[in-house]
Design an enzyme around this catalytic site. Structure first.
Site, PDB file in Angstrom:
ATOM      1  N   ARG A  15      77.014 -72.724  20.761  1.00 34.63           N
ATOM      2  CA  ARG A  15      75.546 -72.588  21.095  1.00 34.63           C
ATOM      3  C   ARG A  15      75.010 -74.136  21.500  1.00 34.63           C
ATOM      4  O   ARG A  15      76.131 -75.104  21.339  1.00 34.63           O
ATOM      5  CB  ARG A  15      74.851 -72.092  20.036  1.00 34.63           C
ATOM      6  CG  ARG A  15      75.031 -72.833  18.582  1.00 34.63           C
ATOM      7  CD  ARG A  15      73.919 -72.055  17.840  1.00 34.63           C
ATOM      8  NE  ARG A  15      74.002 -73.200  16.362  1.00 34.63           N
ATOM      9  CZ  ARG A  15      73.070 -73.014  15.537  1.00 34.63           C
ATOM     10  NH1 ARG A  15      71.942 -72.118  15.692  1.00 34.63           N
ATOM     11  NH2 ARG A  15      73.110 -73.635  14.390  1.00 34.63           N
ATOM     12  N   TYR A 156      72.251 -87.429   7.149  1.00 33.08           N
ATOM     13  CA  TYR A 156      72.433 -87.140   8.500  1.00 33.08           C
ATOM     14  C   TYR A 156      72.522 -88.457   9.300  1.00 33.08           C
ATOM     15  O   TYR A 156      73.390 -88.947  10.070  1.00 33.08           O
ATOM     16  CB  TYR A 156      71.353 -86.095   8.961  1.00 33.08           C
ATOM     17  CG  TYR A 156      71.482 -85.738  10.557  1.00 33.08           C
ATOM     18  CD1 TYR A 156      72.566 -84.777  10.881  1.00 33.08           C
ATOM     19  CD2 TYR A 156      70.712 -86.401  11.407  1.00 33.08           C
ATOM     20  CE1 TYR A 156      72.578 -84.415  12.146  1.00 33.08           C
ATOM     21  CE2 TYR A 156      70.840 -86.336  12.877  1.00 33.08           C
ATOM     22  CZ  TYR A 156      71.820 -85.263  13.298  1.00 33.08           C
ATOM     23  OH  TYR A 156      72.038 -84.842  14.711  1.00 33.08           O
TER      24      TYR A 156
END
Length: 251
Positions: A15, A156
């Site tokens: 995706r 992150y």
């Protein structure tokens, strides 16, 4: 750009950015190995949508070193080698330092670093061993967060900063093999992962971070990936290319 006959492994291709990269490479004549972890049905939809033929579907948890090795070997066997690796797979979990338990803090740091940074490094380690003597390309998908910080998801931001540095180090190490390494650093991108924020109360503020008044489309980022993967980009090796619509300018 002509990718006719090139063999590309794209991680996280079920995706979003990875899917569009796989589609655009196939449109340009490449044979693509579509990687997924748990989203098999979405990966199969990507796989069957690809133009041309000679494509493959491979599964792995990028955070597991042995699965990464198997994935690369399966992709190489199916495609007859690897010319291009696109390290796109990644995860994001919020873990604000003042709000989460120490157990959750540890779990998120381990999971995010193992997937976003160490997993990408392992994919490079094995992929370059399947690239021809004529050379190849590694394109890492990083983030604007590596530079401006991620207050709610510091692991992150750290993983992407590490990816930037890793790309520069490996650009030097792999140049004698005629393999170039370029990193793409998007800002906000219109993907499923970002939909909750973009469709919520903060959506307009996020879009207005850029003077264009919008966030990146997956096409914007995928185009940059293809430019970086092209043989003609070889002397750009070691660079980090921002794709953030001038929402964050660094010196």
């Amino acid at each position: 750009m002509d990718f006719a006959g090139k063999r590309a492994l794209v991680t996280g291709a079920s995706r979003g950015i990875g899917k569009r990269v796989a589609e655009m490479l196939a449109e340009q004549g490449a044979h693509v190995a579509v990687h997924y972890n748990s989203g098999r049905s979405a990966a199969e939809a990507t796989f069957v949508s690809l133009a041309g033929g000679g494509h493959a579907l491979v599964q792995a948890d990028i955070g597991d070193p042995q699965q990464v090795r198997r994935m690369v070997e399966e992709a190489s066997a199916a495609l007859g080698g690897i010319d291009i690796l696109v390290n796109n797979a990644g995860i994001y979990n919020e873990h604000p330092v003042l709000s989460v338990s120490f157990e959750q803090w540890q779990a998120d740091w381990n999971a995010i670093l193992n997937t976003n940074l160490v997993g990408a490094a392992n994919a490079i380690y094995w992929a370059v061993r399947h690239m021809p003597e004529t050379g190849g390309a590694v394109v890492n998908v990083s983030s604007r967060g590596a530079f401006r910080g991620e207050s709610a998801g510091p692991a992150y931001g750290a993983s992407k900063a590490g990816m930037n540095s890793m790309g520069q180090s490996l650009a030097v190490a792999l140049a004698p093999r005629n393999i170039h390494v370029i990193t793409i650093a998007p800002g906000w991108v219109e993907t499923d992962m970002a939909a909750e924020h973009l469709n919520g109360p903060s959506g307009d503020a996020i879009r207005n971070q850029s003077p264009f008044g919008r966030v990146a489309s997956v096409d914007d980022v995928a185009y940059a990936v293809l430019v970086a993967a092209a043989d003609q980009a070889r002397f750009m090796s070691g660079t980090v290319i921002d794709v953030n619509g001038a929402s964050y300018l660094r010196t």
